[in-house]
Enzyme design. Structure first.
Site, PDB file in Angstrom:
ATOM      1  N   GLU A  17      -4.748  -8.830   0.789  1.00  0.00           N
ATOM      2  CA  GLU A  17      -5.361  -8.535   1.973  1.00  0.00           C
ATOM      3  C   GLU A  17      -6.825  -8.506   1.704  1.00  0.00           C
ATOM      4  O   GLU A  17      -7.382  -7.812   0.776  1.00  0.00           O
ATOM      5  CB  GLU A  17      -5.053  -7.358   2.626  1.00  0.00           C
ATOM      6  N   GLU A  75       0.718  -1.147  -0.001  1.00  0.00           N
ATOM      7  CA  GLU A  75       0.039   0.017  -0.102  1.00  0.00           C
ATOM      8  C   GLU A  75       0.706   1.156  -0.106  1.00  0.00           C
ATOM      9  O   GLU A  75       0.502   2.233   0.872  1.00  0.00           O
ATOM     10  CB  GLU A  75      -0.986   0.001   1.221  1.00  0.00           C
TER      11      GLU A  75
END
Ligand SMILES: *[C@@H]1O[C@H](CO)[C@@H](O)[C@H](O)[C@H]1NC(C)=O
Ligand SMILES: *[C@@H]1O[C@H](CO)[C@@H](O)[C@H](O)[C@H]1NC(C)=O
Ligand SMILES: *[C@@H]1O[C@H](CO)[C@@H](O)[C@H](O)[C@H]1NC(C)=O
Ligand SMILES: *[C@@H]1O[C@H](CO)[C@@H](O)[C@H](O)[C@H]1NC(C)=O
Length: 904
Positions: free
Chosen positions: A596, A503
């Site tokens: 995720e 991220e």
């Protein structure tokens, strides 16, 4: 053998035994460690653990007026000298372009500091053993005007820590090279030997080596001093503090196999044969050239006994001449017939081999180096997902942070193995090491237990997430860190992909961010051309340049959609529709998975009413949450704002069969990041709580991941005085396709799982005390049953140990679960009795926990309240002692309980 010997390593054969401690570690079986390997090879390579007799001191202010570099939040910055120039050269070996390497400064900056001086009196400092986490015993910070808040676990990770220890060097050692190998130190490590600053390594998660040879002298009082500096606001989770992994002294001859100096890969792999390529780095630190025989044999590696078994192949013998102060690479190829392939548990078997390399001259072996590896083929397919040895393997993965719950960051093999064992019981076959390199031993465990691994290095690149994170040193350290990471880990068959980022903010910066991704990607390929790259994307879209730079498409939450269901419509923040189809259309050839998924939240054993009728909802005070008590309901329907329930994720996966699978956020709860309640200490994301107790969600995943396991699980508990006649929904997680619920024998209706449904739910049940039971069916036949009874008052304690025999090596652990039970042995579901622990015999209590994210009792406390009826105590045998350890647990007005653990 002149070093002050650690207890476990007092002669050469014993050192080999010590080395093989890791190798002999067997999974699943509840048996103690056995050191069975005889020392069969003698060479002058020695690897000695340096774990005992350290002196330690920590200061929350800057006690020595030095630092790695200027940085935000540095305590008392005036007068502080930056020693970065002495540290940068430690990464030189991992910088490809010689012109970009650093030379050691010659200027007279102050590098000899008080705490590194021989004359400094450290007798008042604490004596510690490694691995050591200085923060884990607390105390916890409670309010909000504190240096370490919820994100980093409310524990005192910050400040400067010093470790000092003596090393002794014999006459024979003086002809050898002595390396200091640190598996991980948090963070900004700087190392002095005999008052001279040798070097260091800033990134706390990477392993590194320093050459101590020039600084050591013969005798017993060489002083090794290590300074660590852990900034506040340097992490989004609990990093731990200190030398939290193992430290070794490696002694070799001047000509030797280099650090992480072998690389074994295989091609053309089938059940019939495999081609194995071998590259070895030989280094000569002597001034004169030498002729060296290089011989490498391949043996079967028996993980159970820790022995090298039958020899199955050898690489062609080579004679190389290596010039003075030269490094060279030798290569060889061999064929192996009928190889035993490495494959993931439980559909395949994790077979391993070990290559034993001998360097010799004049028939005398002077270095022996061992490399464990596995042979497997992997296909990364945009439509079919992951194929291992040509068989499809659905990724049933979880994300794992590095901490070990109540033990903090201090690495312990048994604690890590226990985490993996519970995950295997869940049906998990893959782990993403979020978001940093793991300890080397954890990868040995994943190899042996057969997990697929995403090995990940960075959470940030140039763009920061917290004010003192890795972005401060990314420009100078990304290359040495990335190359060192891959060289350390590249022989592990469990690793299937290198993840260079999580991220990262560079997702938002278009081509400039993508060009960093490309740079990292290219570096990975230079180090390892056999595995793909990835970086997890919670923002980048298919039309952006970022996903083009990397091989595997790793989506965080975007696959199932972010805030896109009706229950999430009131939220502000980025809303993303489910992006699996878009990504797949744009990159049909690239493997796509959820790196995720879910980010579901729950507190074990806590149920909050009313229960949403939907399949997924964000938590708030009228939706599964209680912001006063800081708990989230365990109906397992609630998520972080950006997340989704497991059911919603499963549906998205099943609607898009090209998706290779998922890595759930998260497998176990971890310290810090207590979304949605940052006044707590630990996370709510885990399928398993911080103590290792299973949440209800465990059974929802198990039902999907182990469809052949006969199981049924009922929630909630059924002890609700005061709820008589009130709506109390009952949900059942089972691998069956049909289920019938009974309340006190009265049928409540039979339910069938519909398409894209993953649980049985009776949402209008009215509570009455007694027994609820479920009978499930699969394809029309009875499958599994379960029942839950209303508990009476707490009467006693019940204890279960994970193992009744442990190794008396001062490291092995027994995990004991104590339950509060009524007269009939039912767990009292909301019991929070305070339980007192004590031990007699050759053992000690290391920590206690109960999995409650709001419990601020220190983990080293021998007294702890139960939470939802359970409490955990972790016991260790005293080093070098055998006998019976008796663990006692008692609580006011309850029958106490005892258990005996044998230490060998
Ligand atoms: C370090 O400083 C101490 C005290 O000033 C001094 O005695 C010692 O010689 C110094 N060591 C080195 C290696 O410069
Ligand atoms: C695999 O084996 C085939 C024939 O046995 C050979 O032609 C090919 O070059 C090999 N491929 C690799 C990558 O070694
Ligand atoms: C090495 O050992 C072999 C077998 O024992 C012997 O034939 C050979 O002459 C030896 N070579 C040297 C250089 O000593
Ligand atoms: C709480 O969440 C529910 C959805 O689960 C939503 O309908 C409601 O508006 C939320 N309440 C607040 C105060 O945000």
């Amino acid at each position: 053998m002149g070093y002050t010997p650690p207890l476990s390593c007092i002669s050469l054969p014993l050192c080999y035994l010590f080395l093989f401690l890791f190798l002999s570690y067997v999974h699943i079986e509840a048996s103690p460690l056995k050191l069975t390997r005889e020392a069969t090879t003698v060479s002058s390579r020695q690897r000695l653990s340096v774990s005992n007799d350290w002196k330690f001191f920590r200061s929350e202010t800057n006690p020595d007026q030095i630092s790695y570099d200027k940085r935000p939040n540095l305590p008392s910055t005036s007068n502080t000298e930056s020693l970065k120039a002495w540290i940068l050269p430690s990464g030189n070996q991992f910088i490809k372009d010689p012109a970009k390497r650093y030379s050691r400064p010659t200027s007279s900056q102050r590098t000899n500091v008080t705490y590194a001086q021989n004359g400094f009196d450290d007798s008042k400092w604490e004596t510690v053993s490694l691995p050591h986490d200085w923060a884990i015993q607390g105390p916890f910070y409670r309010d909000d005007s504190v240096p370490v808040k919820g994100g980093m676990g409310r524990l005192p990770i910050h400040g400067v820590g010093w470790y000092r220890r003596k090393l002794s060097v014999s006459v024979e050692d003086k002809s050898k090279l002595m390396y200091l190998d640190i598996d991980g130190a948090m963070s900004y490590a700087m190392v002095w030997v005999n008052e001279i600053l040798v070097g260091g390594w800033p990134y706390g998660y990477n392993s590194f080596r320093l050459d101590l040879t020039p600084y050591l002298k013969e005798g017993h009082d060489n002083l090794l001093a290590i300074r660590l500096d852990n900034p506040t606001d340097s992490s989004r989770w609990y990093p731990g503090g200190g030398i939290y992994r193992n430290v070794w002294i490696t002694k070799v001859e001047k000509v030797h196999v280099g650090q992480w100096g072998t690389f074994i890969t295989s091609r053309n792999v089938s059940k019939k044969s495999a081609t194995i390529d071998f590259i070895i780095q030989v280094e000569n630190e002597d001034d004169i050239a030498q002729e060296v025989n290089v011989a490498t044999d391949v043996h079967v590696f028996d993980a159970k006994s820790g022995r090298a078994g039958e020899k199955v192949a050898e690489f062609p013998r080579a004679v190389v001449t290596i010039g003075g102060n030269q490094h060279l690479q030798a290569k060889g190829t061999t064929e192996l017939n009928n190889p035993k392939l490495w494959g993931p548990y439980s559909t395949q078997h994790p077979n391993l081999y070990i290559a034993i390399t001998r360097l010799s001259a004049n028939n005398e072996t002077f270095d022996t180096y061992e490399t464990q590896f596995g042979i497997r083929s992997i296909t990364y397919d945009g439509d079919k997902g992951l194929l291992v040895n040509d068989e499809h393997v659905e990724i049933q993965g979880v994300n794992q942070h590095h901490d070990l719950g109540a033990l903090g960051a201090a690495f312990n093999i048994r604690a890590a193995e226990r985490q993996l064992e519970v995950l295997q019981e869940l049906g998990c076959n893959a782990i993403r090491m979020s978001h940093n390199p793991p300890s080397p031993e954890l990868l040995e465990l994943t190899d042996r237990m057969g997990f697929l691994v995403v090995d990940e290095i960075f959470d940030v690149w140039e763009r920061s997430k917290t004010s003192a994170d890795f972005s401060l040193i990314f420009p100078e350290w990304h290359e040495p860190d990335l190359r060192a990471f891959i060289r350390r880990d590249r022989n592990h068959p469990s690793i299937i992909v290198w993840s260079v980022g999580n991220e990262v903010g560079e997702q938002y910066t278009d081509v400039s961010g993508a060009s960093i991704a490309q740079t990292l990607n290219d570096m990975v390929y230079e180090e390892d051309p056999t595995r793909p790259t990835t970086a997890s994307m919670n923002y980048a879209k298919p039309y952006m340049p970022f996903p083009r730079a990397l091989d595997i498409l790793s989506l965080n939450y975007q696959g199932e959609g972010i805030r896109d269901a009706p229950a999430y419509s009131h939220l502000s923040g980025i809303k993303t529709p489910p992006l699996y189809p878009d990504f797949h259309r744009t990159f049909p050839e690239k493997l796509l998975w959820a790196s995720e998924s879910a980010a579901s939240l729950s507190t074990r054993g806590t149920y909050i009413f009313p229960v949403t009728r939907g399949i997924s909802a964000p938590v708030n005070d009228t939706s599964g949450g209680n912001s006063k008590y800081l708990h989230v309901s365990s109906y397992e329907l609630y998520s972080a704002d950006f997340g989704a329930s497991p059911d919603k994720v499963f549906s998205a996966q099943d609607h898009n069969p090209f998706v290779a699978g998922e890595f759930v956020w998260s497998g176990w709860d971890y310290l810090g990041e207590p979304t949605p309640y940052y006044s707590a200490r630990s996370s709510y994301f885990g399928i398993i709580d911080l103590a290792g107790f299973k949440k209800d969600r465990f059974y929802l995943y198990q039902a999907r991941w182990r469809p052949d396991l006969r199981m049924a699980h009922i929630l909630p508990h059924w002890t609700w005085p005061g709820r008589e006649g009130k709506v109390t929904p009952v949900h059942v997680f089972s691998s069956a396709d049909e289920a019938e619920l009974f309340i006190n024998g009265k049928p409540q209706g039979k339910k069938k799982k519909g398409n894209y449904e993953y649980r049985f739910r009776w949402d209008d049940v009215l509570y009455e005390a007694g027994e609820i039971s479920v009978v499930t069916y699969k394809k029309g036949s009875e499958w599994a049953k379960a029942s839950v009874r209303t508990a009476g008052p707490a009467m006693g304690l019940r204890v279960n140990a994970d193992r009744m025999d442990i190794n008396g090596d001062g490291k092995d652990l027994a995990y004991l679960t104590v339950e509060i039970v009524d007269e009939e042995g039912n767990i009292v579901p909301e019991a929070d009795n305070e339980v007192m622990f004590s031990v007699s015999g050759p053992g000690e209590i290391v920590a206690t926990d109960n999995g409650n994210p709001t419990d601020f009792t220190s983990f080293i406390s021998q007294t702890r309240k139960a939470f939802s009826g359970k409490v955990l105590v972790i016991v260790r045998a005293s080093p070098g002692e055998a006998g019976e350890i008796t663990v006692m647990a008692s609580a006011v007005e309850l029958k106490s309980v005892k258990v005996k653990i044998a230490a060998h």
